[in-house]
Design a protein around this motif. Structure first.
Motif, mmCIF file in Angstrom:
data_model
loop_
_atom_site.group_PDB
_atom_site.id
_atom_site.type_symbol
_atom_site.label_atom_id
_atom_site.label_comp_id
_atom_site.label_asym_id
_atom_site.label_seq_id
_atom_site.Cartn_x
_atom_site.Cartn_y
_atom_site.Cartn_z
ATOM 1 N N ASP A 168 31.550 51.259 7.820
ATOM 2 C CA ASP A 168 30.564 52.242 7.435
ATOM 3 C C ASP A 168 31.518 52.560 6.751
ATOM 4 O OD1 ASP A 168 28.114 53.184 7.125
ATOM 5 O OD2 ASP A 168 28.211 55.307 7.360
ATOM 6 N N SER A 169 32.631 52.687 6.683
ATOM 7 C CA SER A 169 33.487 53.539 6.271
ATOM 8 C C SER A 169 34.198 52.832 4.525
ATOM 9 C CB SER A 169 34.921 53.641 7.210
ATOM 10 O OG SER A 169 34.666 54.606 7.761
ATOM 11 N N PRO A 170 33.974 51.517 3.706
ATOM 12 C CA PRO A 170 34.800 51.433 3.130
ATOM 13 C C PRO A 170 35.661 52.013 2.831
ATOM 14 C CG PRO A 170 32.686 52.641 2.053
ATOM 15 C CD PRO A 170 32.429 52.181 3.290
ATOM 16 N N THR A 171 36.889 51.326 1.933
ATOM 17 C CA THR A 171 38.302 52.051 1.736
ATOM 18 C C THR A 171 38.873 50.807 0.333
ATOM 19 O OG1 THR A 171 38.370 51.902 3.923
ATOM 20 C CG2 THR A 171 40.735 52.117 1.906
ATOM 21 N N GLU A 172 39.155 52.352 -0.951
ATOM 22 C CA GLU A 172 39.270 51.822 -1.991
ATOM 23 C C GLU A 172 40.704 52.205 -2.017
ATOM 24 O OE1 GLU A 172 39.186 50.709 -6.390
ATOM 25 O OE2 GLU A 172 38.046 50.018 -4.273
ATOM 26 N N LEU A 173 41.936 50.859 -1.984
ATOM 27 C CA LEU A 173 43.528 51.447 -1.987
ATOM 28 C C LEU A 173 43.799 50.812 -3.755
ATOM 29 C CD1 LEU A 173 44.574 48.801 0.967
ATOM 30 C CD2 LEU A 173 44.025 51.336 1.457
ATOM 31 N N ALA A 174 44.294 52.179 -3.903
ATOM 32 C CA ALA A 174 44.214 51.941 -5.672
ATOM 33 C C ALA A 174 45.067 52.974 -5.937
ATOM 34 C CB ALA A 174 43.246 51.847 -6.416
ATOM 35 N N ASN A 175 45.273 53.141 -6.670
ATOM 36 C CA ASN A 175 46.036 54.275 -8.531
ATOM 37 C C ASN A 175 44.254 55.215 -8.144
ATOM 38 O OD1 ASN A 175 47.164 56.396 -9.313
ATOM 39 N ND2 ASN A 175 47.986 55.259 -11.417
ATOM 40 N N VAL A 200 45.050 55.687 -1.009
ATOM 41 C CA VAL A 200 43.959 55.525 -0.105
ATOM 42 C C VAL A 200 42.731 56.237 0.091
ATOM 43 C CG1 VAL A 200 43.794 55.602 2.356
ATOM 44 C CG2 VAL A 200 45.645 54.853 1.616
ATOM 45 N N ALA A 201 41.936 56.092 -0.539
ATOM 46 C CA ALA A 201 40.372 56.473 -0.400
ATOM 47 C C ALA A 201 39.467 56.008 0.625
ATOM 48 C CB ALA A 201 40.062 57.016 -1.806
#
Length: 612
Positions: A186-193, A164-165
């Motif tokens: 205002d908090s985009p989130t990237e779920l990835a390796n 989680v980023a």
């Protein structure tokens, strides 16, 4: 345009807690990905202590950093409501993106399927490799509960090998939180390796800040680390402009970067992070092309995220957000984003001549700036900032991007401050930061003028704003650039020009696509969009190359005969060629001229590194 990151057990930073009012129970979101391969997620929103009366939930229509509407409600379906035990409740769709639950208990659950297959800074992209989440495009919210704290649970992370980023606060395991709706959105989130590279910056006040680059791409860790070192140099140059970095929430700032050729390129600033989406195979080999977005978006952590126009406070998620200040918020950022790459050593002075020419041509070679000031172009963002429409527009003649219009204005102001007052645009930005960014006081255009007046004098500030912000007067770029040893000259002197035109083969000729520019010979001769050019000087026009071939040996004042067809029949026009209004910028050195010591000093003071 902003953000920070946390990663499993090896968190990048320790997070403090936002103050929450009273004992208000948070709204809780659970997100799962049983069908990620087909771009779907399942979302459940639990609403405790729901107030009596009709309960309304909705999807957003706009997103921070964007100014037009985007109708996120179109990508949710299977919307259902239950009580906490699973008993169904009646939920009614009363608008395209608004749902109402007329009767309900104290606690309500709303669930839906989310579809997302457009990875950029505005929308959602989901597949087996990642979930790229812009929050307004992903999560419903409750009307009237915007002050409630929020928690998120991201499921299926182990299943897909995701971390989680996000700038959301890490509460433990896969749970994250936000203090209210504005921060959540205002908090985009990237779920990835993601691969992460970090470094520390000691701010002017002595506080250490954790900086991070988190990348989802096909690059190895060494590539990410090397690119991060490049980003570090940009960060230090931007810090030097303002004299300090913002006091980031939780003491951290993260660049989130998703790189893939199927992406839709974008950069979007956020308060403690930035969401950058690159349409490239990978970082390796493309570092120079990608760095400009990082430079632009990080400058926003001062200008836009903390130096906030009053017109955007608070941000409204239900309709377009109009601002007359985007020439400053986005345009001045555009200027610095490119110029600082020269100070950081990534672009040469010769490289920068092309950037300057682009800014200058945006206001001198296009029709709109002669009629409309940058304030009007800023307001038009509600239509042009990735806004969706299917009908034709006349933007060719009535719009110039506030990015480049404002960038050209910033270029002129910087050079004028240096030549007329022995000051710099850095000095001005620093004063705006101290008065409005650091204090958190939203600004208006009169506030910007007053700050310039305090730095220079009231007469200069009033004249500059009357002429170039509220008015359509243009600065003398030729004279200003000469002080730094640059020459501004016509890009195609003594060559015939009929105007820029977009056309494609159709109906036996060349179909003109879109409006012709009102300052072009084609426009003056009566040709416009949907006309089909059949012949040029008696030769059939079936390929777009015919347009360039027709003028390559001609001079201004020469005529070109164009036969064209439209719904009124066949026509013949005598197009009187002119000289192109476009300019180019070159160095004195390239023109074979010697720089004076004064010009050398001026250029060095402007474009050399400011990092001590």
């Amino acid at each position: 345009m902003k953000k920070i990151i946390t990663l499993t057990a090896a968190a990048l930073c320790s997070f403090g807690a936002f103050a929450q009012s009273g004992n208000t129970k948070p709204i809780f979101y659970s997100m799962s990905f049983p069908n990620a391969i087909h771009h779907e997620a399942e979302v459940t929103m639990t609403i405790p202590d729901a107030p009596a009366g009709k309960l309304k939930v909705r999807m957003s229509r706009s997103s921070p950093g964007r100014y037009a509407t985007h109708e996120f409600g179109k990508n949710i379906y299977n919307v259902k409501a239950t009580d906490v035990s699973g008993k169904p409740l009646i939920i009614t769709q009363i608008e395209g993106d608004v749902y109402e639950i007329a009767e309900h208990p104290d606690a309500v659950k709303v669930s839906y399927t989310l579809f997302g297959n457009h990875a950029d800074g505005t929308y959602v992209g989901i597949d087996a490799s990642h979930a790229h989440l812009n929050m307004p495009a992903a999560f419903m919210w409750v009307l009237g509960m915007d002050k409630r704290p929020v928690k998120f649970e991201f499921n299926d992370l182990d299943k897909y090998g995701w971390k989680v980023a996000t700038q959301l606060k890490h509460e433990g395991d896969n749970v994250y939180s936000a203090p209210d709706l504005q921060y959540m959105m205002d908090s985009p989130t990237e779920l990835a390796n993601v691969k992460v590279s970090t470094w520390d910056v000691v701010n002017t006040n002595g506080k250490k800040q954790k900086m991070a680059v988190a990348v989802h791409s096909d690059d190895d860790q060494a590539t990410v680390d090397n690119f991060t070192k490049m980003v570090q140099k940009v960060v230090l140059e931007e810090k030097a402009v303002f004299g300090e970095q913002p006091d980031y929430d939780y003491g951290s700032y993260t660049f989130l970067d998703d790189v893939h050729p199927n992406n839709f390129g974008d950069g979007m600033e956020h308060r403690n992070s930035t969401c950058i989406v690159d349409r490239a195979p990978k970082i390796a080999g493309n570092e120079g092309d990608l760095l400009g977005t990082f430079s632009h978006e990080f400058f926003h952590s001062w200008n836009v995220e903390r130096i906030r126009p009053k017109s955007l406070e608070p941000f409204n998620f239900e309709h377009a957000n109009m601002s007359s200040e985007l020439w400053f918020a986005e345009g001045f950022t555009q200027y610095y984003g490119e110029m600082l790459l020269v100070r950081a050593g990534f672009n040469s002075v010769d490289d920068y001549t092309f950037t300057m020419a682009g800014l200058i041509n945006s206001v001198l070679a296009n029709p709109a700036p002669a009629k409309y000031p940058p304030t009007q172009m800023s307001r038009d963002a509600v239509f042009v900032d990735a806004g969706v429409a299917v009908d034709a527009t006349n933007y060719t003649n009535m719009f110039t991007s506030y990015y480049v219009y404002g960038g050209a204005t910033a270029l002129a102001l910087d050079l004028r401050l240096r030549s007329e007052f022995k000051l710099t645009l850095d000095d001005y930005m620093r004063q705006v930061w101290l008065a409005y960014g650091k204090t958190g006081k939203p600004y208006t255009i009169p506030d910007l003028q007053n700050t310039l007046a305090k730095l220079t004098n009231a007469k200069f500030a009033k004249s500059f704003f009357d002429d170039y912000i509220y008015g359509v007067k243009k600065n003398d770029y030729t004279e200003l650039l000469a002080k730094a040893g640059f020459i501004m000259q016509k890009a195609m002197p003594d060559k015939g020009w009929m105007g820029r035109v977009s056309a494609r083969p159709a109906n036996g000729g060349l179909l003109i696509i879109g409006s012709t520019a009102s300052n072009s010979p084609l426009y003056k001769a009566g040709l416009d969009g949907d006309d089909v050019i059949m012949k040029i000087d008696g030769k059939e026009a079936k390929e777009t190359s015919a347009l360039a071939d027709a003028v390559k040996d001609k001079k201004p004042g020469d005529k070109v005969v164009i036969n064209y067809h439209n719904r009124l029949g066949d026509h013949e026009a005598n197009v009187v060629l002119e000289e192109s209004p476009a300019y180019q910028v070159i160095t004195f050195e390239k023109a074979g001229k010697e720089l004076s010591q004064q010009q050398k000093d001026f250029r060095a003071a402007w474009l050399s590194s400011k990092v001590k």
